[in-house]
Motif scaffolding. Structure first.
Motif, PDB file in Angstrom:
ATOM      1  N   TYR A 131       0.958  -1.382   0.010  1.00  9.90           N
ATOM      2  CA  TYR A 131      -0.002  -0.052   0.170  1.00  9.90           C
ATOM      3  C   TYR A 131       0.731   1.214   0.087  1.00  9.90           C
ATOM      4  O   TYR A 131       0.665   2.260  -0.668  1.00  9.90           O
ATOM      5  CB  TYR A 131      -0.949  -0.087   1.084  1.00  9.90           C
ATOM      6  N   GLU A 132       2.034   1.197   0.884  1.00 10.14           N
ATOM      7  CA  GLU A 132       2.852   2.575   0.793  1.00 10.14           C
ATOM      8  C   GLU A 132       3.568   2.499  -0.441  1.00 10.14           C
ATOM      9  O   GLU A 132       4.020   3.740  -0.953  1.00 10.14           O
ATOM     10  CB  GLU A 132       3.844   2.001   2.000  1.00 10.14           C
ATOM     11  N   LEU A 133       3.909   1.311  -1.314  1.00 12.31           N
ATOM     12  CA  LEU A 133       4.630   1.447  -2.365  1.00 12.31           C
ATOM     13  C   LEU A 133       3.698   2.256  -3.379  1.00 12.31           C
ATOM     14  O   LEU A 133       4.000   3.048  -4.449  1.00 12.31           O
ATOM     15  CB  LEU A 133       5.091   0.115  -2.954  1.00 12.31           C
ATOM     16  N   LEU A 134       2.165   1.699  -3.350  1.00 11.61           N
ATOM     17  CA  LEU A 134       1.327   2.304  -4.402  1.00 11.61           C
ATOM     18  C   LEU A 134       1.304   3.739  -3.960  1.00 11.61           C
ATOM     19  O   LEU A 134       1.247   4.430  -5.073  1.00 11.61           O
ATOM     20  CB  LEU A 134       0.073   1.567  -4.135  1.00 11.61           C
ATOM     21  N   SER A 135       1.336   4.411  -3.055  1.00  9.32           N
ATOM     22  CA  SER A 135       1.134   5.850  -2.628  1.00  9.32           C
ATOM     23  C   SER A 135       2.410   6.530  -2.686  1.00  9.32           C
ATOM     24  O   SER A 135       2.390   7.880  -2.726  1.00  9.32           O
ATOM     25  CB  SER A 135       0.413   5.782  -1.023  1.00  9.32           C
ATOM     26  N   GLY A 136       3.343   5.769  -2.639  1.00 13.21           N
ATOM     27  CA  GLY A 136       4.727   6.464  -2.709  1.00 13.21           C
ATOM     28  C   GLY A 136       5.335   6.744  -1.311  1.00 13.21           C
ATOM     29  O   GLY A 136       6.475   7.200  -1.239  1.00 13.21           O
ATOM     30  N   ALA A 137       4.630   6.317  -0.404  1.00 16.45           N
ATOM     31  CA  ALA A 137       5.334   6.364   0.943  1.00 16.45           C
ATOM     32  C   ALA A 137       6.313   5.315   1.439  1.00 16.45           C
ATOM     33  O   ALA A 137       6.925   5.623   2.518  1.00 16.45           O
ATOM     34  CB  ALA A 137       4.200   6.346   1.979  1.00 16.45           C
ATOM     35  N   ALA A 138       6.521   4.304   0.399  1.00 21.20           N
ATOM     36  CA  ALA A 138       7.776   3.653   0.624  1.00 21.20           C
ATOM     37  C   ALA A 138       8.277   3.349  -0.584  1.00 21.20           C
ATOM     38  O   ALA A 138       7.815   3.346  -1.717  1.00 21.20           O
ATOM     39  CB  ALA A 138       7.308   2.465   1.313  1.00 21.20           C
ATOM     40  N   GLY A 139       9.677   3.006  -0.563  1.00 24.56           N
ATOM     41  CA  GLY A 139      10.351   2.815  -1.926  1.00 24.56           C
ATOM     42  C   GLY A 139      10.576   1.234  -2.124  1.00 24.56           C
ATOM     43  O   GLY A 139      10.469   0.452  -1.120  1.00 24.56           O
ATOM     44  N   MET A 488      -2.663  -2.383  10.459  1.00 21.82           N
ATOM     45  CA  MET A 488      -3.076  -2.140   9.316  1.00 21.82           C
ATOM     46  C   MET A 488      -2.960  -0.833   8.798  1.00 21.82           C
ATOM     47  O   MET A 488      -2.844   0.069   9.689  1.00 21.82           O
ATOM     48  CB  MET A 488      -4.629  -2.542   9.072  1.00 21.82           C
ATOM     49  N   SER A 489      -2.961  -0.573   7.489  1.00 24.13           N
ATOM     50  CA  SER A 489      -2.764   0.750   7.198  1.00 24.13           C
ATOM     51  C   SER A 489      -3.883   1.320   6.762  1.00 24.13           C
ATOM     52  O   SER A 489      -4.883   0.713   6.291  1.00 24.13           O
ATOM     53  CB  SER A 489      -1.792   0.794   5.626  1.00 24.13           C
ATOM     54  N   LEU A 490      -4.112   2.804   7.036  1.00 21.49           N
ATOM     55  CA  LEU A 490      -5.405   3.497   6.483  1.00 21.49           C
ATOM     56  C   LEU A 490      -5.165   4.469   5.700  1.00 21.49           C
ATOM     57  O   LEU A 490      -5.586   5.609   6.085  1.00 21.49           O
ATOM     58  CB  LEU A 490      -6.236   3.677   7.909  1.00 21.49           C
ATOM     59  N   GLY A 491      -4.080   4.247   4.851  1.00 22.68           N
ATOM     60  CA  GLY A 491      -3.807   5.419   4.051  1.00 22.68           C
ATOM     61  C   GLY A 491      -2.371   5.958   4.073  1.00 22.68           C
ATOM     62  O   GLY A 491      -1.698   5.364   4.819  1.00 22.68           O
ATOM     63  N   SER A 492      -1.945   6.784   3.603  1.00 25.74           N
ATOM     64  CA  SER A 492      -0.391   7.335   3.384  1.00 25.74           C
ATOM     65  C   SER A 492       0.190   7.871   4.896  1.00 25.74           C
ATOM     66  O   SER A 492       1.362   7.234   5.137  1.00 25.74           O
ATOM     67  CB  SER A 492      -0.379   8.585   2.328  1.00 25.74           C
ATOM     68  N   ARG A 550       5.389   1.175  10.596  1.00 28.47           N
ATOM     69  CA  ARG A 550       6.411   1.181   9.700  1.00 28.47           C
ATOM     70  C   ARG A 550       7.633   0.767  10.463  1.00 28.47           C
ATOM     71  O   ARG A 550       8.697   0.304   9.896  1.00 28.47           O
ATOM     72  CB  ARG A 550       6.652   2.619   8.981  1.00 28.47           C
ATOM     73  N   ALA A 551       7.741   1.325  11.945  1.00 27.24           N
ATOM     74  CA  ALA A 551       9.037   1.004  12.680  1.00 27.24           C
ATOM     75  C   ALA A 551       8.766  -0.767  12.837  1.00 27.24           C
ATOM     76  O   ALA A 551       9.987  -1.361  12.606  1.00 27.24           O
ATOM     77  CB  ALA A 551       8.926   1.484  13.978  1.00 27.24           C
ATOM     78  N   ALA A 552       7.833  -1.239  13.160  1.00 26.31           N
ATOM     79  CA  ALA A 552       7.912  -2.748  13.051  1.00 26.31           C
ATOM     80  C   ALA A 552       8.372  -3.573  11.952  1.00 26.31           C
ATOM     81  O   ALA A 552       8.909  -4.407  11.932  1.00 26.31           O
ATOM     82  CB  ALA A 552       6.249  -3.102  13.693  1.00 26.31           C
TER      83      ALA A 552
END
Length: 598
Positions: A131-139, A488-492, A550-552
């Motif tokens: 999900y973070e890869l899709l939003s650009g929040a992770a590389g 769980m992720s709930l957005g960027s 993200r830290a986990a």
């Protein structure tokens, strides 16, 4: 795949939340791993001993191993005092972590195994961060590094290939330790003494017409690239529409991130077949998710079963947007090279901007009559998965290893495949067979575990230990799962984390009170119960939960080098976000000063 909290786990032991005093089994295995890694001399002295003798057991693990039932050396020892060949099929959380942990153990002199990891893809995918890869929040380095890069500091060999069949040796008799061989597509043959099945899960379309041809999956790196391309093709659409099918964790997380990355005029709908979203989640996490989706404008449709997906105007593929290929190929989109296919089908999935129509049945269809359908330019299927089809299985029921009705490989409590003493299975592809409790205990199988990363990570610890123990003639340990909570992720920049910490009633009441409750909620903390009489649990939400999550996940990267890369990427992005916020604040302050001067 949904993953749950793993930040408290030891890197060399099954995930251990908040110390080990409350979990004697996990504590014993943790100490045993420490013993194996630090007392090579003592292990070498006992290399020729087999299970049953106290000298063969790592001393710190004595309380736990006393309850384990030793297996006969003839059925477990493969090519004693020679380097065993270990073949691991599947490079997901279970397979990759098993390989890394086996490589880090201390083996009797001259018997360090030749470990080969086989996967059809060149990249390991940290699925909870797609999900973070899709939003650009992770590389890409954090979410989808290559196996070659991850395994560079180890002695593990990586072979890219698709498994075609497995020929396992006889389960009993004088040749029980002869192992077997794996045949890859193209004819390459890999011989093994020990085999680990960790092929993971694959998406299932439930036989719904149009899913393979007209929807996106979201389980792989290639799926993210394809979905990025589809979203890029909507750039000129002022009011794009997206439908996510599936009300579980994957569907909810994906709907939240789509609401973030699509323009303000977009309409995002989430279809859940049940009466609510997240049926297996804790009540607090479900409530947080409902509120987050509502705040993002996501329309949640419950009781919605999909009957078919079709082109809204008879469209069934063709040329895509300018600079794009018309299939899942995303050439022409910045930073998205090449073409891709979905795991739902071997062929490229056709897509472009013409809308699809999602036909509904059930309660949602009745409520929306006379037109029980939804139209959208992008439809993503997140409505279920199952164990990856066993290699060489052929027709249902003919798999080389015993499987249950759902296709999962059956194991005993030590994660050894039934009837195959030198084969282990873990993760989404494995299930403990009914009546297969601890060997000799007569206990029944534990409840079926969810297909999550934390299950696979914990099982990897046990498979590594048990394979080492079996190869060196020591008793095996029954797998003991420790639930560590849900994330769980709930957005960027938002998430939800539920910790497995019971909250005393008096403290829970105070946390909900008028004085303390609003302050805690503003800080991203809340206490929730599920109405069953079980103790209330602590939940984190918003940016705080996102940071913890993200830290986990940075901590749970498979190697120290990958942990460092993930942590560096996370820190770099956090600094960038902080700098952006500072610039925005200064710009607003400057505008305020200018306005006041006038």
């Amino acid at each position: 795949m949904r993953a749950a909290l793993a930040v408290f786990s030891s890197g060399n032991a099954p995930c251990t939340p908040l110390g080990t005093s409350g979990f004697p089994i996990v504590a014993s295995l943790r100490r045993a791993f420490a013993s194996v890694n630090t007392r090579a001399h003592g292990l070498n002295r006992t290399a020729g001993q087999h299970g049953g003798g106290s000298g063969a057991r790592p001393r710190p693990c004595q309380p736990l191993l006393a309850a384990a039932v030793p297996f006969s050396a003839g059925a477990t020892a493969a090519r004693p005092l020679q380097p065993p060949r270990i073949c691991i099929l599947g490079g997901g959380f279970g397979g990759l972590n098993t390989a890394v942990k086996l490589d880090g153990l201390v083996w009797p002199e001259g018997t360090k195994p030749q470990i080969t990891l086989v996967d059809a893809n060149e990249r390991f995918v940290f699925k909870p961060l797609l999900y973070e890869l899709l939003s650009g929040a992770a590389g890409e380095e954090e979410v989808a590094p290559t196996f070659e890069k991850i395994l560079r500091p180890t002695s593990v060999s990586f072979v890219r290939g698709q498994v075609e069949s497995v020929n396992d040796g006889p389960a009993t008799g004088p040749e029980a330790s002869s192992g077997g061989s794996v045949t890859l597509k193209g004819g390459a043959l890999l011989s093994y003494d020990w085999l680990v099945l960790a092929l993971g899960s694959e998406p299932r379309d439930a036989g719904v017409p149009g899913v393979k041809e007209l929807t996106h999956g979201f389980t792989s790196y290639e799926d993210v690239l394809a979905l990025r391309g589809a979203l890029a093709a909507l750039a000129g659409n002022p009011a794009p529409r997206a439908v996510v099918v599936g009300g579980g964790y994957a569907g909810v997380e994906l709907a939240a991130v789509l609401a973030d990355v699509l323009p303000p005029g977009a309409a995002v709908s989430l279809l859940a077949s049940g009466s609510d979203i997240l049926p297996a989640a804790p009540a607090g996490q479900r409530q947080i998710a409902r509120e987050a989706l509502a705040g993002k404008g996501v329309r949640v449709v419950t009781g919605a079963r999909v009957a078919a997906v079709e082109s809204a105007a008879g469209w069934a593929g063709g040329a895509g947007a300018a600079g794009m290929t018309g299939t899942t190929g995303v050439a022409g989109v910045a930073g998205v090279p090449g073409t891709a296919t979905s795991p739902l089908t071997a062929a490229p999935v056709s897509w472009t901007t013409p809308p699809r129509r999602v036909l509904l049945e059930g309660a949602a269809a009745a409520a929306s009559a006379p037109d029980p359908s939804l139209e959208a330019e992008v439809v993503v299927w997140a409505a279920g998965s199952g164990p990856t089809h066993a290699p060489g299985a052929g027709p249902p029921g003919s798999a080389p290893f015993p499987t249950d009705a759902g296709g999962a490989t059956q194991t005993d409590a030590t994660l050894r495949v039934l009837g195959h003493p030198h084969v282990f299975a873990l993760g989404d592809v494995a299930v403990c067979a009914e009546g297969a409790g601890s060997p000799g205990s007569g206990a029944s199988a534990p409840p079926r575990l969810p297909a999550t990363a934390q299950v696979a990570l914990q099982q990897a610890d046990y498979v590594a230990w048990n394979l080492w123990a079996a190869a060196t003639g020591r008793p095996l340990l029954p797998f003991a799962y420790q639930h560590l909570g849900e994330m769980m992720s709930l957005g960027s920049r938002a998430g939800a984390v539920t910790l497995p910490l019971p909250i005393p009633p008096a403290l829970a009441d105070a946390a909900r009170g008028a004085a303390l409750g609003p302050l805690l909620r503003a800080a991203g903390l809340s206490v929730h119960g599920d109405g069953s009489g079980a103790p209330d649990r602590l939940s984190l939400e918003g940016p705080l939960a996102a940071a913890v999550r993200r830290a986990a996940y940075a901590y749970r990267q498979p190697t120290p080098e990958q942990q460092a890369r993930a942590a560096a990427d996370l820190a770099k992005r956090a600094l960038g976000d902080a700098a952006g916020l500072a610039r925005s604040f200064l710009d607003q302050a400057a505008k305020g000063l200018k306005s006041g001067a006038r």
